[in-house]
Design an enzyme around this catalytic site. Structure first.
Site, PDB file in Angstrom:
ATOM      1  N   GLU A   1       5.997  13.970 -30.641  1.00  0.00           N
ATOM      2  CA  GLU A   1       5.480  12.593 -30.674  1.00  0.00           C
ATOM      3  C   GLU A   1       6.480  11.705 -29.948  1.00  0.00           C
ATOM      4  OE1 GLU A   1       4.381  11.022 -34.565  1.00  0.00           O
ATOM      5  OE2 GLU A   1       4.836   8.991 -33.861  1.00  0.00           O
TER       6      GLU A   1
ATOM      7  N   ARG B   1       6.935   2.071 -27.301  1.00  0.00           N
ATOM      8  CA  ARG B   1       7.425   0.746 -27.715  1.00  0.00           C
ATOM      9  C   ARG B   1       7.734  -0.142 -26.530  1.00  0.00           C
ATOM     10  NH1 ARG B   1      11.209   3.242 -32.487  1.00  0.00           N
ATOM     11  NH2 ARG B   1       9.474   3.852 -33.810  1.00  0.00           N
TER      12      ARG B   1
ATOM     13  N   LYS C   1      -1.640  11.047 -40.493  1.00  0.00           N
ATOM     14  CA  LYS C   1      -0.180  11.057 -40.661  1.00  0.00           C
ATOM     15  C   LYS C   1       0.119  10.215 -41.896  1.00  0.00           C
ATOM     16  CE  LYS C   1       3.894   9.068 -38.305  1.00  0.00           C
ATOM     17  NZ  LYS C   1       4.460   8.735 -36.977  1.00  0.00           N
TER      18      LYS C   1
HETATM   19  C1  3PG Z   1       8.135   7.457 -36.887  1.00  0.00           C
HETATM   20  O1  3PG Z   1       8.063   6.668 -35.937  1.00  0.00           O
HETATM   21  O2  3PG Z   1       7.208   8.202 -37.211  1.00  0.00           O
HETATM   22  C2  3PG Z   1       9.376   7.443 -37.664  1.00  0.00           C
HETATM   23  O3  3PG Z   1      10.296   6.599 -37.066  1.00  0.00           O
HETATM   24  C3  3PG Z   1      10.006   8.770 -37.908  1.00  0.00           C
HETATM   25  O4  3PG Z   1      10.602   8.678 -39.121  1.00  0.00           O
HETATM   26  P1  3PG Z   1      12.104   9.195 -39.404  1.00  0.00           P
HETATM   27  O5  3PG Z   1      12.964   8.608 -38.322  1.00  0.00           O
HETATM   28  O6  3PG Z   1      12.443   8.687 -40.774  1.00  0.00           O
HETATM   29  O7  3PG Z   1      12.079  10.699 -39.337  1.00  0.00           O
END
Ligand code: 3PG
Length: 217
Positions: A44, A48, A133
């Site tokens: 993923e 941004r 998700k």
């Molecule tokens: C996301 O964008 O899905 C999160 O920033 C990922 O979460 P984490 O950094 O706590 O693993």
């Protein structure tokens, strides 16, 4: 240059762990290469900044085997077409609206809307969307919360993400309604800043081998 990978039937079955690459942290190609070398092919990429679409395009072109999906982007419409044209093989939306669901459905690319409450799980189910998700996974109730949804909502499946690390991931992966766990733990900021791709590859390899049965500490 490589051809885009085929579209997956389900995002949740691509890999036990879907790492989250922050596209504004620098060149996204070297981390993607390290993740795929470590066995994590589904990635993923956060959207941004305007540079994200180009980051997706470059990963698709330059990292054979990578299956890239944008996440964390803002709704909706044209940006879906743009990321799909860039080679996205799945879509992850921050939250969801009917407009956003429709844009993702119309793309023909498998997608995961983001949910964090029971009602948010039920509403996509009503619209024929079973896979979502669960974010923020740890702050939103953790594995215990998802476990408690398995009996009343057996048709729902999740990719929990947010606050998950290698110790906790197996707790989620043990659940019948979880297909994979997402997170950024395989990309520690100091390793990314120091371009320590060997470390990222090693963390990815360990994550790819994760199975059910760990404990959250
Ligand atoms: C996301 O964008 O899905 C999160 O920033 C990922 O979460 P984490 O950094 O706590 O693993």
């Amino acid at each position: 240059m490589t051809s885009p990978s085929p579209l997956p039937a389900s995002v949740l079955d691509l890999a036990p762990v879907v790492p989250v690459v922050v596209e504004d942290a620098g060149d996204a190609v070297p981390p993607a290469r390290a993740l795929v070398a470590g066995g994590l092919s589904a990635i993923e990429v956060t959207v941004r900044t305007p540079a994200a679409v180009e980051a997706i395009r470059r990963i698709v072109r330059e990292v054979p085997g990578a299956v890239v999906g944008p996440g964390g982007w803002s709704p909706p419409g044209g940006q879906v077409a743009e990321v799909v044209e860039a080679g996205a093989r799945f879509l992850v939306s921050p939250g969801w609206t009917d407009r956003l669901l429709e844009a993702m459905r119309a793309s023909g690319v498998p997608f995961l809307p983001e949910v964090s409450t029971t009602s948010e799980v039920v509403a996509p189910l009503e619209r024929g969307v079973r896979e979502t998700k669960f974010f923020p996974a740890q702050a939103g109730g953790g594995a215990a919360y998802l476990r408690s949804l398995a009996r009343p909502l057996p048709q729902a499946r999740f990719c929990p993400t947010g606050g998950i690390g290698p110790d906790c991931a197996p707790d989620f992966l043990a659940l019948p309604n979880v297909g994979c766990a997402g997170g950024s733990w395989v990309l520690p900021p100091d390793a990314v800043a120091g371009h320590d791709w060997g470390r990222v590859e090693a963390l990815a390899r360990a994550a790819a081998a994760l199975s059910a049965g760990g404990t959250c500490r």
